[in-house]
Design an enzyme around this catalytic site. Structure first.
Site, PDB file in Angstrom:
ATOM      1  N   SER A 199      -7.813 106.288 131.046  1.00  0.00           N
ATOM      2  CA  SER A 199      -8.375 108.214 131.163  1.00  0.00           C
ATOM      3  C   SER A 199     -10.170 107.459 130.553  1.00  0.00           C
ATOM      4  O   SER A 199     -10.889 108.684 130.617  1.00  0.00           O
ATOM      5  CB  SER A 199      -7.649 108.844 130.854  1.00  0.00           C
ATOM      6  OG  SER A 199      -7.998 108.320 128.965  1.00  0.00           O
ATOM      7  N   GLU A 200     -10.091 107.006 129.630  1.00  0.00           N
ATOM      8  CA  GLU A 200     -11.224 107.147 128.543  1.00  0.00           C
ATOM      9  C   GLU A 200     -12.188 106.656 129.226  1.00  0.00           C
ATOM     10  O   GLU A 200     -13.643 107.325 129.145  1.00  0.00           O
ATOM     11  CB  GLU A 200     -10.992 105.587 127.289  1.00  0.00           C
ATOM     12  CG  GLU A 200     -11.827 105.129 126.301  1.00  0.00           C
ATOM     13  CD  GLU A 200     -11.231 104.806 125.327  1.00  0.00           C
ATOM     14  OE1 GLU A 200     -10.731 104.550 125.043  1.00  0.00           O
ATOM     15  OE2 GLU A 200     -12.840 104.432 124.737  1.00  0.00           O
ATOM     16  N   ARG A 201     -12.178 105.953 130.126  1.00  0.00           N
ATOM     17  CA  ARG A 201     -13.567 104.871 130.843  1.00  0.00           C
ATOM     18  C   ARG A 201     -13.563 105.726 132.137  1.00  0.00           C
ATOM     19  O   ARG A 201     -14.863 105.819 131.818  1.00  0.00           O
ATOM     20  CB  ARG A 201     -12.689 103.271 131.412  1.00  0.00           C
ATOM     21  CG  ARG A 201     -12.154 102.475 130.466  1.00  0.00           C
ATOM     22  CD  ARG A 201     -12.016 100.926 130.471  1.00  0.00           C
ATOM     23  NE  ARG A 201     -11.444 100.122 129.335  1.00  0.00           N
ATOM     24  CZ  ARG A 201     -10.773  99.744 129.473  1.00  0.00           C
ATOM     25  NH1 ARG A 201     -10.383  98.828 130.748  1.00  0.00           N
ATOM     26  NH2 ARG A 201     -11.331  98.744 128.634  1.00  0.00           N
ATOM     27  N   ALA A 238     -15.572 108.731 130.937  1.00  0.00           N
ATOM     28  CA  ALA A 238     -17.060 108.139 130.099  1.00  0.00           C
ATOM     29  C   ALA A 238     -17.807 108.049 131.357  1.00  0.00           C
ATOM     30  O   ALA A 238     -19.036 108.200 131.440  1.00  0.00           O
ATOM     31  CB  ALA A 238     -17.322 107.151 129.694  1.00  0.00           C
TER      32      ALA A 238
END
Ligand SMILES: Cc1cc2nc3c(=O)[nH]c(=O)nc-3n(C[C@H](O)[C@H](O)[C@H](O)COP(=O)(O)OP(=O)(O)OC[C@H]3O[C@@H](n4cnc5c(N)ncnc54)[C@H](O)[C@@H]3O)c2cc1C
Length: 390
Positions: A243-245, A248
């Site tokens: 989810s972080e990548r 972003a």
């Protein structure tokens, strides 16, 4: 901007994010960049408006929406005009909190997740250490057991929101001798004795967000603040990284589209050798190539987001290797394309591109982080090669 993924409800949400940015953020952003910190009320106000919570389950204080709400938000955030603020807010909504929602006990949901989604508590994600970032298994921060507590020692660095986080979603070793299999994740309240912010780091860009080095000296927290099972932290972190990548990628692509639009507007006005520089074929072709690459970057991001949404929100399963590969590919491709966009648009501005009066200077500085943070482009290629069985 619209695809079939975005319904009218998503677009209404998008508009509320855009209004918030235009009315409450844009008028202040220059000052906050200068101050190298935006005020805490921004978290509170974003929480009040439901910006963090849209894609979380209702029982966790969310609005029960799907992942496309988070994508819509991420695409609007670059309108703030400075990369630091989107980064800090996305740490709160998409980097430090997903694993708490996935694995938190009712107590952890009440104590950490719900207040974070309301913007009342600031969250940080603590993975990187002075001696290791890409190679997570080499981390040295560790916890020993004493009675019902963990006693934590070690340090973390590069932690976004770190100077003022109320809690950290913290990776540590519960078995320091083991590699990946020794990693666990805890929710760590920062008001614990022995916790120090040892340094606020000065950065090339993303000035209005804080980035900190943290120190843990015999910090005692209850063992019930463990997330999931001991020794499974690496597996959980790999899920959380997706989810972080992905978020972003969505934000960086949207930001680069804005940068390209602003570059084109500049090129219409700037005259050299008797005509606007936009009329030079060499630049027209360059700008066309950038627009094509941005469309491709967005399409790959959407394809990865679709796979992620289906697995996490429809089938309610872990992110598969296939989707992990897609997200990693998007991270590499978006990094390359957006770097090319900011560098070319800066060049298109000539000397003015190097002067802080124009937004491109900041966009160029801020964007540079993308190929490093949340997994470097080289580390992504390393994982993709493994996932391709090379
Ligand atoms: C502004 C900022 C904010 C950040 N926010 C956070 C945060 O909130 N929380 C957090 O935990 N971390 C955060 N980070 C840390 C970030 O995720 C790491 O910097 C990143 O993962 C890289 O780790 P490293 O810096 O230790 O580099 P290293 O891992 O030491 O890498 C150094 C070089 O070696 C290369 N390399 C490493 N492994 C391989 C490989 N297998 N194959 C080929 N090349 C390789 C890298 O690509 C890089 O070029 C942040 C960093 C910055 C700069």
């Amino acid at each position: 901007m619209t695809t079939t993924h975005f319904t009218e409800a998503h677009e209404m949400f998008r508009k509320s994010v855009r209004d918030f940015i235009e009315k409450e953020i844009r008028p202040n952003i220059e000052q906050w960049e200068e101050d190298e910190l935006f005020p805490r009320w921004v978290f509170e106000r974003a929480g009040e408006l439901g910006i963090f919570a849209a894609h979380y389950p209702e029982e966790h204080g969310g609005a029960g929406g799907d992942y496309w709400y988070s994508i819509a938000k991420a695409q609007e955030l670059p309108r703030t005009g400075a990369g630091g603020l989107p980064m800090a807010l996305m740490v709160q909504s998409d980097m430090a909190t997903p694993v708490v929602s996935d694995l938190g006990t009712p107590e952890q949901i009440e104590l950490f997740l719900k207040p974070a989604l309301r913007g009342e508590k600031i969250a940080a994600l603590g993975v990187s250490e002075p001696g290791c970032g890409s190679d997570v298994a080499a981390m040295r921060t560790w916890a020993r057991k004493e009675g019902d507590d963990y006693v934590i020692n070690g340090s973390k660095t590069f932690i976004t929101n770190g100077t003022r986080a109320d809690f950290i979603t913290l990776m540590l070793k519960t078995d320091p001798e083991a590699g990946h299999g020794g990693i666990s994740i805890v929710t760590f309240p920062t008001d614990v004795k022995g916790f120090h912010v040892s340094k606020k780091l000065k950065k090339i860009g993303n000035w209005c967000s804080d980035t900190a080095e943290l120190f843990f000296d015999d910090c005692r927290i209850p063992q019930r603040f463990l997330l999931g099972e001991e020794g499974q932290g690496f597996r959980y972190l790999m899920q959380n990284f997706q989810s972080e990548r992905l978020i972003a990628c969505a934000s960086a692509t949207a930001g680069a589209k804005l940068t390209l639009e602003e570059g084109i507007a500049y090129g219409r006005e700037r005259v050299a050798f008797g005509k606007p520089i936009i009329k030079r074929e060499v630049w027209q072709h360059k700008l066309v190539d950038l627009a094509i690459k941005l469309e491709a970057a967005e399409a790959l991001t959407y394809r990865a987001a679709d796979a992620y949404n289906t697995e996490r929100y429809v089938d309610k399963v872990d992110v598969s290797f296939e989707t992990t590969k897609l997200i990693s590919m998007a991270k590499v491709f978006v990094g390359d394309v957006t770097s090319e966009v900011v560098d070319s648009v800066l060049q298109f501005h000539g000397g003015w591109g190097y002067i802080e009066d124009f937004r491109i200077a900041r966009a160029w500085r801020d964007q540079r982080l993308f190929r490093i943070g949340g997994g470097t482009s080289e580390a992504m290629r390393y994982y993709i090669a493994k996932l391709m069985g090379l």
